[in-house]
Write a protein that holds these residues in place. Structure first.
Motif: not given
Length: 481
Positions: A8-11, A24-37
């Motif tokens: 729950i603290y990931s963002t 940051v690696s092996h991120s969820s799809k949501k996190i990759r989209e939020r940070f353009n990773l």
């Protein structure tokens, strides 16, 4: 260094790590989209994930990498509490048995001692594994003669027989079948093979290589251990820590997350208290430009409070600052609520002694417990079955967090107690110990000690202790600034 962040603290944590220049690696799809990773399938060297109760995060991984992530988050998330393992998790150490009885052995590790759940002849020098985190309040490390050696995709375990084990995050049956075949191809003698969660993203050629190299490393470590001196660490193991976030620390994480996407005040507090649906709806509305953050946040807090008032009983989660353990107190019924302040009635069924007050507790006694989500304390007023006043106990803690059926706070050990005969500050030494162990900062400790002393002076001069309220407590804390 590569950091995997989950929970729950990931963002907010991803935002902090990226600002500090960490990968940051092996991120969820949501996190990759939020940070353009970009999608990074390299196995992480550190994992940051929720604690079981979601009141903070666990940091675990390669020692120096994990330590760096811990230091970054501790610096950036002000007013967080920290429990760091005194020895690396799964460190392998040469020890000497100094006592053996009743199926257990005490092992001298040099600076520390540990407990082994088997009897070994006194005076024996043995290799032991630190089998679980050795937290600051503990006097003895938990030890095992089953050694664990980590690779990127695999861990090898000595002394657990010869078997293949899978991380709970590997659920694909086809992948498990392939990993079983890979395990059979490797000659690892009497070591068990545990496939880590990173095996779900690894290439087979990489994993075969990692299994071989980890086995070679494991054999070298055992050989080195035979010649080691008592107290020598022959395998470093993993860094392990827990960062605990009270209401104030979570507010800082809320503000960090709000710089990435619409986030209400109280986001992490409510998420950690299992109010995700309410939060998600409010932030969906906020993301559509309906209302502003402050008004929607207040509406959500008011709504959750209204749900809590409807409950027959509300549980009380009392988190120990010293150990991190969660103690559930006698639940209560909300009998009065006013904006951020609440009064609960708790009825006791058993006999005993009220801690700190040294006053007898009898069946039918009750506690009028008052708190504010903006105050670092909880007020308890104890009465007998017939309403006779027994005493006041002011528990100092982080400002309480609420959900529809629970409240939670971190108890900071120091408290103030009062009867008609005496008023005193108690358990100051427990807070001092927490500071010495690095759990709480010197500034935070000093702040709580100052509040306790002010409360003591206030209670000494209060005419009728039975009538004191949370509004009176607000005046004392406000005067502290």
């Amino acid at each position: 260094m590569r950091v995997r962040v989950r929970g729950i603290y990931s963002t907010a944590i991803t935002k902090i790590l990226l600002e500090e220049g960490l990968e940051v690696s092996h991120s969820s799809k949501k996190i990759r989209e939020r940070f353009n990773l970009p999608e990074n399938r390299e196995p992480p060297t550190v994992t940051v994930k929720d604690t079981e109760q979601k009141h903070g995060v666990v940091i675990v991984g390669e020692y120096e990498h994990g330590k760096k992530v811990h230091e970054v988050l501790k610096k950036r998330v002000e007013r967080a509490f920290s429990w760091t393992s005194k020895l690396p998790l799964h460190a392998i150490i040469k020890g000497k048995v100094v006592k053996a009885e009743k199926g257990k052995s005490v092992v001298d590790l040099g600076e520390y001692k540990g407990i082994l759940d088997e009897e070994v002849k006194e005076g024996s020098e043995i290799l032991v594994d630190v089998s679980r985190p050795f937290l600051p309040h503990e006097d003895y490390a938990k030890l095992s003669t089953n050694y664990t050696i980590y690779g990127k995709f695999v861990a090898l375990i000595k002394g657990a027989g010869k078997k293949v084990i899978f991380s709970k995050h590997i659920a694909n049956r086809s992948l498990k079948s392939d990993l079983l075949r890979l395990s059979a191809l490797a000659d690892v003698r009497d070591w068990s093979v545990k496939w880590r969660s990173s095996a779900a993203i690894g290439e087979f050629s990489e994993m075969i290589k990692d299994l071989k190299e980890t086995y070679e490393k494991a054999e070298e470590i055992v050989e080195k251990g035979e010649e080691a001196e008592v107290g020598e660490i022959v395998y470093e193991g993993e860094f392990f820590s827990i960062l605990c976030f009270g209401r104030e620390a979570k507010k800082r994480l809320d503000d960090t997350r709000a710089s990435v996407l619409p986030t209400i005040e109280g986001h992490h507090s409510l998420k950690s208290m299992n109010e995700s649906e309410v939060v998600d709806l409010a932030e969906h509305i906020l993301s559509h430009g309906i209302g502003d953050r402050e008004r929607i946040s207040k509406a959500v807090e008011s709504y959750v409070a209204s749900l809590m008032r409807e409950q027959s009983l509300v549980s009380i989660e009392h988190v120990s600052l010293l150990s991190g353990e969660v103690k559930r107190l006698t639940p209560g019924k909300v009998v009065e609520a006013n904006e951020d302040s609440f009064r609960m009635r708790r009825v006791f069924r058993s006999r005993g002694i009220y801690d700190g007050l040294n006053v007898e507790k009898n069946p039918g006694d009750y506690d009028l417990m008052e708190f504010s989500t903006k105050l670092p304390l909880v007020l308890h007023k104890y009465f007998g079955r017939e309403g006779e006043f027994k005493g006041v106990y002011v528990n100092l803690n982080t400002p309480p967090e609420i959900s529809r059926n629970a409240i939670r706070y971190v108890d900071v050990e120091i408290d103030v107690v009062a009867t008609n005969e005496k008023v005193e500050v108690i358990d100051r030494e427990s807070l001092e110990r927490c500071c010495e162990l690095g759990i709480i900062s010197e500034d935070m400790k000093a702040s709580y000690v100052s509040i306790a002393e002010s409360l003591k002076d206030f209670l000494i001069n209060f005419e009728n202790l039975a009538e004191i309220t949370i509004e009176d407590m607000k005046k004392v804390v406000k005067a502290q600034g």
